[in-house]
Design a protein around this motif. Structure first.
Motif, PDB file in Angstrom:
ATOM      1  N   UNK A  94       0.833  -1.198   0.000  1.00  0.00           N
ATOM      2  CA  UNK A  94       0.000   0.000   0.000  1.00  0.00           C
ATOM      3  C   UNK A  94       0.864   1.243   0.000  1.00  0.00           C
ATOM      4  N   UNK A  95       0.408   2.228  -0.778  1.00  0.00           N
ATOM      5  CA  UNK A  95       1.075   3.517  -0.876  1.00  0.00           C
ATOM      6  C   UNK A  95       0.051   4.623  -0.725  1.00  0.00           C
ATOM      7  N   UNK A  96       0.481   5.710  -0.125  1.00  0.00           N
ATOM      8  CA  UNK A  96      -0.327   6.907   0.008  1.00  0.00           C
ATOM      9  C   UNK A  96       0.166   7.911  -1.023  1.00  0.00           C
ATOM     10  N   UNK A  97      -0.725   8.359  -1.896  1.00  0.00           N
ATOM     11  CA  UNK A  97      -0.401   9.403  -2.861  1.00  0.00           C
ATOM     12  C   UNK A  97      -0.966  10.697  -2.292  1.00  0.00           C
ATOM     13  N   UNK A  98      -0.094  11.650  -1.982  1.00  0.00           N
ATOM     14  CA  UNK A  98      -0.513  12.922  -1.396  1.00  0.00           C
ATOM     15  C   UNK A  98      -0.489  14.013  -2.449  1.00  0.00           C
ATOM     16  N   UNK A  99      -1.609  14.708  -2.582  1.00  0.00           N
ATOM     17  CA  UNK A  99      -1.711  15.858  -3.483  1.00  0.00           C
ATOM     18  C   UNK A  99      -1.507  17.114  -2.637  1.00  0.00           C
ATOM     19  N   UNK A 100      -0.384  17.749  -2.828  1.00  0.00           N
ATOM     20  CA  UNK A 100      -0.071  18.974  -2.097  1.00  0.00           C
ATOM     21  C   UNK A 100      -0.619  20.173  -2.870  1.00  0.00           C
ATOM     22  N   UNK A 101      -1.440  20.971  -2.207  1.00  0.00           N
ATOM     23  CA  UNK A 101      -1.912  22.205  -2.838  1.00  0.00           C
ATOM     24  C   UNK A 101      -0.835  23.273  -2.728  1.00  0.00           C
ATOM     25  N   UNK A 102      -0.128  23.263  -1.612  1.00  0.00           N
ATOM     26  CA  UNK A 102       1.036  24.131  -1.409  1.00  0.00           C
ATOM     27  C   UNK A 102       2.066  23.326  -0.636  1.00  0.00           C
ATOM     28  N   UNK A 103       3.324  23.651  -0.831  1.00  0.00           N
ATOM     29  CA  UNK A 103       4.381  22.999  -0.077  1.00  0.00           C
ATOM     30  C   UNK A 103       5.251  22.101  -0.927  1.00  0.00           C
ATOM     31  N   UNK A 104       4.743  21.644  -2.055  1.00  0.00           N
ATOM     32  CA  UNK A 104       5.530  20.829  -2.979  1.00  0.00           C
ATOM     33  C   UNK A 104       6.154  21.751  -4.020  1.00  0.00           C
ATOM     34  N   UNK A 105       7.094  21.234  -4.813  1.00  0.00           N
ATOM     35  CA  UNK A 105       7.598  22.061  -5.920  1.00  0.00           C
ATOM     36  C   UNK A 105       6.437  22.494  -6.812  1.00  0.00           C
ATOM     37  N   UNK A 106       6.582  23.627  -7.440  1.00  0.00           N
ATOM     38  CA  UNK A 106       5.513  24.179  -8.279  1.00  0.00           C
ATOM     39  C   UNK A 106       5.197  23.249  -9.447  1.00  0.00           C
TER      40      UNK A 106
END
Length: 135
Positions: free
Chosen positions: A3-15
């Motif tokens: 199992x893996x968690x895919x996280x969608x960052x609205x802010x905080x990740x590279x643009x």
């Protein structure tokens, strides 16, 4: 399967390549994005690779234990935090390579102008077993 968690960052990740904030999208662009996400999840449900996924509101509160008989300490809500998670998806796949492949595909969800976002997604494995401590 892992199992893996895919996280969608609205802010905080590279643009992202198509880096237009969602609050500036048209209703049609938001609908197209949400439909892509729904279709992606449905396809993974059909292959048995989808576990769960949710979009998250921007508000949140940090909470911490503050000692016996004392109320929890809170700090927030801070929608202006540096890192803001927009949503997540849990997948159950045969390999890390498959998790990366799916995250890459999910990164192409449409955004402003109907163009793929090419956003960065964080891929995190679930801890399969407690860590062992050796002396």
């Amino acid at each position: 399967m892992a199992k893996y968690l895919l996280l969608k960052h609205y802010r905080g990740a590279p643009a992202a390549v198509n880096d237009v904030p969602m609050d500036q999208w048209t209703p049609e662009e938001i609908s197209a994005h949400m439909q892509y996400m729904s279709d992606f999840a449905a396809r993974l449900e059909a292959t048995g690779e989808f576990v769960d996924g949710q979009a998250l509101a921007p508000e949140g509160t940090f909470v911490r234990y503050d000692g016996e008989g004392r109320p929890p300490v809170t700090d927030g809500p801070f929608a202006e935090t540096k890192d803001l998670i927009a949503g997540w998806m849990i997948i159950d796949v045969d390999s890390y390579q498959r998790a990366i492949e799916l995250a890459g595909e999910l990164s192409a969800a449409p955004g402003a102008g109907g163009k793929p976002i090419h956003e960065w997604l964080e891929v995190r494995p679930f801890l399969a077993a407690p860590p062992t401590i050796t002396q």
